[in-house]
Design a protein around this motif. Structure first.
Motif, PDB file in Angstrom:
ATOM      1  N   LEU A   1       0.814  -1.210   0.000  1.00 18.16           N
ATOM      2  CA  LEU A   1       0.000   0.000   0.000  1.00 18.16           C
ATOM      3  C   LEU A   1       0.854   1.269   0.000  1.00 18.16           C
ATOM      4  CD1 LEU A   1      -2.729  -1.038   2.597  1.00 18.16           C
ATOM      5  CD2 LEU A   1      -2.968  -0.924   0.105  1.00 18.16           C
ATOM      6  N   ASN A   2       1.986   1.230   0.693  1.00 17.20           N
ATOM      7  CA  ASN A   2       2.817   2.415   0.824  1.00 17.20           C
ATOM      8  C   ASN A   2       4.281   2.021   0.908  1.00 17.20           C
ATOM      9  OD1 ASN A   2       3.694   5.026   1.186  1.00 17.20           O
ATOM     10  ND2 ASN A   2       2.936   5.222   3.290  1.00 17.20           N
ATOM     11  N   PRO A   3       4.857   1.580  -0.203  1.00  9.30           N
ATOM     12  CA  PRO A   3       6.229   1.043  -0.174  1.00  9.30           C
ATOM     13  C   PRO A   3       7.278   2.040   0.285  1.00  9.30           C
ATOM     14  CG  PRO A   3       5.504   1.385  -2.430  1.00  9.30           C
ATOM     15  CD  PRO A   3       4.302   1.550  -1.561  1.00  9.30           C
ATOM     16  N   GLY A   4       7.053   3.337   0.040  1.00  7.94           N
ATOM     17  CA  GLY A   4       8.058   4.329   0.378  1.00  7.94           C
ATOM     18  C   GLY A   4       8.424   4.352   1.850  1.00  7.94           C
ATOM     19  N   THR A   5       7.486   4.009   2.733  1.00 10.44           N
ATOM     20  CA  THR A   5       7.749   4.062   4.171  1.00 10.44           C
ATOM     21  C   THR A   5       8.636   2.920   4.635  1.00 10.44           C
ATOM     22  OG1 THR A   5       5.749   2.805   4.692  1.00 10.44           O
ATOM     23  CG2 THR A   5       5.541   5.196   4.594  1.00 10.44           C
ATOM     24  N   TYR A   6       8.850   1.918   3.781  1.00  6.40           N
ATOM     25  CA  TYR A   6       9.649   0.767   4.159  1.00  6.40           C
ATOM     26  C   TYR A   6      11.073   0.817   3.594  1.00  6.40           C
ATOM     27  CZ  TYR A   6       5.280  -1.268   5.755  1.00  6.40           C
ATOM     28  OH  TYR A   6       4.113  -1.493   6.427  1.00  6.40           O
ATOM     29  N   LEU A   7      11.380   1.862   2.837  1.00  7.22           N
ATOM     30  CA  LEU A   7      12.663   1.931   2.143  1.00  7.22           C
ATOM     31  C   LEU A   7      13.760   2.594   2.958  1.00  7.22           C
ATOM     32  CD1 LEU A   7      11.464   2.896  -1.464  1.00  7.22           C
ATOM     33  CD2 LEU A   7      11.723   0.626  -0.442  1.00  7.22           C
ATOM     34  N   VAL A   8      13.396   3.170   4.097  1.00  2.81           N
ATOM     35  CA  VAL A   8      14.377   3.822   4.970  1.00  2.81           C
ATOM     36  C   VAL A   8      14.116   3.379   6.410  1.00  2.81           C
ATOM     37  CG1 VAL A   8      14.660   5.829   3.469  1.00  2.81           C
ATOM     38  CG2 VAL A   8      12.912   5.848   5.260  1.00  2.81           C
ATOM     39  N   PRO A   9      15.135   3.433   7.269  1.00  8.93           N
ATOM     40  CA  PRO A   9      14.941   3.025   8.663  1.00  8.93           C
ATOM     41  C   PRO A   9      13.892   3.889   9.362  1.00  8.93           C
ATOM     42  CG  PRO A   9      17.271   3.185   8.129  1.00  8.93           C
ATOM     43  CD  PRO A   9      16.533   3.792   6.978  1.00  8.93           C
ATOM     44  N   ARG A  10      13.053   3.255  10.161  1.00  8.66           N
ATOM     45  CA  ARG A  10      12.041   3.953  10.930  1.00  8.66           C
ATOM     46  C   ARG A  10      12.015   3.381  12.348  1.00  8.66           C
ATOM     47  NH1 ARG A  10      10.357   0.046   7.810  1.00  8.66           N
ATOM     48  NH2 ARG A  10       8.672  -1.362   8.440  1.00  8.66           N
ATOM     49  N   PRO A  11      11.778   4.216  13.350  1.00  9.38           N
ATOM     50  CA  PRO A  11      11.760   3.708  14.717  1.00  9.38           C
ATOM     51  C   PRO A  11      10.566   2.792  14.944  1.00  9.38           C
ATOM     52  CG  PRO A  11      11.081   6.005  14.654  1.00  9.38           C
ATOM     53  CD  PRO A  11      11.561   5.670  13.279  1.00  9.38           C
ATOM     54  N   VAL A  12      10.742   1.776  15.774  1.00 10.77           N
ATOM     55  CA  VAL A  12       9.626   0.909  16.153  1.00 10.77           C
ATOM     56  C   VAL A  12       8.756   1.706  17.118  1.00 10.77           C
ATOM     57  CG1 VAL A  12       8.966  -1.251  17.243  1.00 10.77           C
ATOM     58  CG2 VAL A  12      11.020  -1.149  15.824  1.00 10.77           C
ATOM     59  N   GLU A  13       7.553   2.002  16.709  1.00 15.49           N
ATOM     60  CA  GLU A  13       6.706   2.975  17.399  1.00 15.49           C
ATOM     61  C   GLU A  13       6.524   2.677  18.884  1.00 15.49           C
ATOM     62  OE1 GLU A  13       2.108   4.627  17.222  1.00 15.49           O
ATOM     63  OE2 GLU A  13       2.971   3.625  15.465  1.00 15.49           O
ATOM     64  N   HIS A  14       6.211   1.438  19.209  1.00 11.98           N
ATOM     65  CA  HIS A  14       5.905   1.111  20.601  1.00 11.98           C
ATOM     66  C   HIS A  14       7.154   1.039  21.487  1.00 11.98           C
ATOM     67  CE1 HIS A  14       1.880   0.387  19.177  1.00 11.98           C
ATOM     68  NE2 HIS A  14       1.482   0.152  20.405  1.00 11.98           N
ATOM     69  N   LEU A  15       8.327   1.173  20.883  1.00  6.52           N
ATOM     70  CA  LEU A  15       9.555   1.154  21.672  1.00  6.52           C
ATOM     71  C   LEU A  15      10.190   2.533  21.768  1.00  6.52           C
ATOM     72  CD1 LEU A  15      11.242  -2.173  20.477  1.00  6.52           C
ATOM     73  CD2 LEU A  15       9.687  -1.794  22.405  1.00  6.52           C
ATOM     74  N   VAL A  16       9.538   3.538  21.210  1.00  4.70           N
ATOM     75  CA  VAL A  16      10.047   4.899  21.300  1.00  4.70           C
ATOM     76  C   VAL A  16       9.971   5.368  22.753  1.00  4.70           C
ATOM     77  CG1 VAL A  16       9.638   7.299  20.644  1.00  4.70           C
ATOM     78  CG2 VAL A  16       9.443   5.495  18.930  1.00  4.70           C
ATOM     79  N   GLY A  17      11.085   5.899  23.248  1.00  2.00           N
ATOM     80  CA  GLY A  17      11.095   6.406  24.610  1.00  2.00           C
ATOM     81  C   GLY A  17      11.566   5.414  25.654  1.00  2.00           C
ATOM     82  N   VAL A  18      11.804   4.170  25.249  1.00  2.00           N
ATOM     83  CA  VAL A  18      12.353   3.182  26.172  1.00  2.00           C
ATOM     84  C   VAL A  18      13.741   2.780  25.691  1.00  2.00           C
ATOM     85  CG1 VAL A  18      10.079   2.313  26.807  1.00  2.00           C
ATOM     86  CG2 VAL A  18      11.321   1.215  24.942  1.00  2.00           C
ATOM     87  N   LYS A  19      14.577   2.355  26.619  1.00  2.00           N
ATOM     88  CA  LYS A  19      15.951   2.013  26.260  1.00  2.00           C
ATOM     89  C   LYS A  19      16.047   0.538  25.903  1.00  2.00           C
ATOM     90  CE  LYS A  19      20.743   2.467  27.797  1.00  2.00           C
ATOM     91  NZ  LYS A  19      21.130   3.229  26.600  1.00  2.00           N
ATOM     92  N   VAL A  20      16.411   0.264  24.665  1.00  2.00           N
ATOM     93  CA  VAL A  20      16.578  -1.104  24.183  1.00  2.00           C
ATOM     94  C   VAL A  20      18.027  -1.524  24.415  1.00  2.00           C
ATOM     95  CG1 VAL A  20      16.448  -2.629  22.173  1.00  2.00           C
ATOM     96  CG2 VAL A  20      14.776  -0.785  22.459  1.00  2.00           C
ATOM     97  N   ALA A  21      18.197  -2.681  25.047  1.00  2.36           N
ATOM     98  CA  ALA A  21      19.542  -3.158  25.372  1.00  2.36           C
ATOM     99  C   ALA A  21      20.114  -4.073  24.302  1.00  2.36           C
ATOM    100  CB  ALA A  21      19.522  -3.899  26.711  1.00  2.36           C
ATOM    101  N   SER A  22      19.251  -4.796  23.582  1.00  5.61           N
ATOM    102  CA  SER A  22      19.726  -5.776  22.599  1.00  5.61           C
ATOM    103  C   SER A  22      18.616  -6.059  21.610  1.00  5.61           C
ATOM    104  CB  SER A  22      20.144  -7.068  23.313  1.00  5.61           C
ATOM    105  OG  SER A  22      20.491  -8.080  22.379  1.00  5.61           O
TER     106      SER A  22
END
Length: 299
Positions: A123-144
């Motif tokens: 439906l919207n290929p352009g949004t998948y062609l560049v890195p994007r943050p994982v929405e539900h993990l924004v604001g939390v610190k990912v260790a691995s």
């Protein structure tokens, strides 16, 4: 160095190399440019490397935006992922149709198609062609982070694990969901590592997921039909199970999941691996690389 099958540029050795039976230097990444490589990852048809300065280089098959370069072209030699400029990266993991990135600030990005998000790509290929943050993990610190074929995992400080996507073997078996990663994170609540320990590492195989705590304990769950869970049987499970203590009271310091194999590097330097034997070599090399001091290069 790279070697093996180089379909669509996966080896990074140029468009004239489709098979390589001996190790050969990849491009100009590395100390020649003053940027020693600190992390590498590869999948079936693409590869990635991170330098000590946090820059990302990718090469191979560009379909679905897995290279994160803003288009779907194949790259037969390493290309700088300029789309992550300003966000230094410390870890990169290649899935089948996607690449996952972890920044120095603990932010998780993906580029390409994770799980069943191919429908969204259509439906919207352009949004998948560049890195994007994982929405539900924004604001939390990912260790691995860990990447399987079509699913991935993220460890959140102190001891939470999120998994999303799906597996080829059995849907939801790795603990995640078929839906888009933005709405599909599933907290794995039963990882109890004790008040004095945190989950510090995760990884994914084709149909299983694993996690390691700071006190050297290891959990596995998902597809176990080839013994890859280290549980003493060949049964599948959706519940994380702690791998029984290693010999001589050794504890794990690094983990790696191959397609149908699992490997742990212990504090005494002895590798413990369990599977049918098919993927032990790749898993052992990955675990050793993860534990080694990162001053290696590919040039």
């Amino acid at each position: 160095m790279s070697f093996g099958k180089g379909t669509r540029g996966a080896l990074g050795l140029g468009d004239d190399v489709t098979m390589q039976d001996m190790p050969r230097a990849v491009g100009v990444i590395g100390k020649a440019n003053g940027h020693p490589v600190s992390a590498i990852s590869c999948s079936t048809e693409h590869s990635a490397a991170v330098t000590g300065r946090g820059q990302v280089y990718v090469w191979g098959y560009g379909k679905y935006g897995r290279l994160g370069l803003g288009d779907e072209r194949n790259h037969f030699k390493p290309a700088h992922m300029s789309t992550m400029s300003g966000n230094p990266v410390v870890s990169v993991k290649c899935g089948e149709l996607f690449t996952a990135l972890l920044t120095t600030h603990g932010d998780c990005y993906t580029t390409g198609v994770v799980g069943t998000s191919a429908a969204g790509y259509a439906l919207n290929p352009g949004t998948y062609l560049v890195p994007r943050p994982v929405e539900h993990l924004v604001g939390v610190k990912v260790a691995s982070i860990g990447a399987g074929v079509t699913h991935m995992a993220a460890a959140i400080t102190p001891n939470e694990v999120f998994v999303w996507g799906h597996t080829h073997e059995l849907d939801n078996l790795a603990g995640g969901s078929k839906d888009e990663p933005e709405s599909a994170e599933m907290l794995v609540e039963c990882l109890k590592c004790g008040s004095d320990a945190n989950i510090v590492s995760v990884d994914c195989g084709s149909g299983h997921t694993m996690a390691m705590s700071s006190n050297g304990r290891v959990w596995c769950w998902g597809s176990g039909k080839l013994g890859q869970l280290g549980s003493g049987n060949y049964m599948d499970t959706v519940t994380p199970g702690m791998v029984q203590p290693f010999e001589d009271r050794q504890v794990a310091v690094a983990i790696a999941a191959g397609g149908n194999a699992t490997c742990a590097l212990t504090c005494k330097g002895y590798g413990n691996e369990w599977d049918t034997g098919k993927d032990i070599g790749a898993a052992a090399v990955a675990a050793a690389a993860a534990a080694a001091a990162a001053d290696n290069d590919i040039n």
